[in-house]
Design an enzyme around this catalytic site. Sequence first.
Site, PDB file in Angstrom:
ATOM      1  CG  HIS A   6      -0.409   0.273   2.519  1.00 59.82           C
ATOM      2  ND1 HIS A   6      -0.275  -0.720   3.449  1.00 59.82           N
ATOM      3  CD2 HIS A   6       0.048   1.403   3.113  1.00 59.82           C
ATOM      4  CE1 HIS A   6       0.248  -0.227   4.552  1.00 59.82           C
ATOM      5  NE2 HIS A   6       0.463   1.065   4.375  1.00 59.82           N
ATOM      6  NE  ARG A  10       1.115  12.306   7.537  1.00 59.98           N
ATOM      7  CZ  ARG A  10       1.117  11.419   8.520  1.00 59.98           C
ATOM      8  NH1 ARG A  10       0.010  11.179   9.179  1.00 59.98           N
ATOM      9  NH2 ARG A  10       2.209  10.771   8.849  1.00 59.98           N
ATOM     10  CD  GLU A  53      -2.181   3.571   6.064  1.00 63.78           C
ATOM     11  OE1 GLU A  53      -2.089   4.183   7.145  1.00 63.78           O
ATOM     12  OE2 GLU A  53      -1.317   2.762   5.669  1.00 63.78           O
ATOM     13  CG  ASN A  57      -3.284  13.024  11.239  1.00 64.05           C
ATOM     14  OD1 ASN A  57      -3.115  12.024  11.925  1.00 64.05           O
ATOM     15  ND2 ASN A  57      -2.495  13.327  10.235  1.00 64.05           N
ATOM     16  CG  HIS A  72       3.206  10.439 -10.213  1.00 61.12           C
ATOM     17  ND1 HIS A  72       4.400  10.924 -10.689  1.00 61.12           N
ATOM     18  CD2 HIS A  72       3.020   9.253 -10.832  1.00 61.12           C
ATOM     19  CE1 HIS A  72       4.914  10.062 -11.557  1.00 61.12           C
ATOM     20  NE2 HIS A  72       4.091   9.031 -11.660  1.00 61.12           N
ATOM     21  CD  GLU A 122       2.389   8.652 -15.055  1.00 57.97           C
ATOM     22  OE1 GLU A 122       2.842   8.758 -16.199  1.00 57.97           O
ATOM     23  OE2 GLU A 122       3.088   8.316 -14.063  1.00 57.97           O
TER      24      GLU A 122
END
Length: 131
Positions: A6, A10, A53, A57, A72, A122
Amino acid sequence: MAKAIHTMIRVLDEIRSIDFYNKAFGLDVAQRLDFETFTLVYLSNADTPFEVELTVNKGRQEPYALGDGYGHLAVSVADLDSEHDRLGALGLNPKKIVEFDRDGSLIARFFFIEDPDGYKIEVLQRGGRFQ
């Protein structure tokens, strides 16, 4: 041998990000782990075991500074032109399709799109090393 499983980014708004990744790439929530100060959301689809993922926060209000180090994420699609049209019709603003050549040979066809937090993705036509 290590196996990539993965990538993590954020995000500010969990629902907005889940909606974008679902509409754009058919990713659904595979798992959601809620903690006191943050939430982890793993997104996946049946085409690949690789996941995105999302880390949310809690209480953060200001956008993340992506800085000059982020590159990217890349995905491949079977029909680049129809994906470009589909994403445009959804109002997700894909950039123009680019053909990347070297010495007269086509290396890749692709375009970029940005998620709600400004991360660049992309989108490549499947073929050659981009399966």
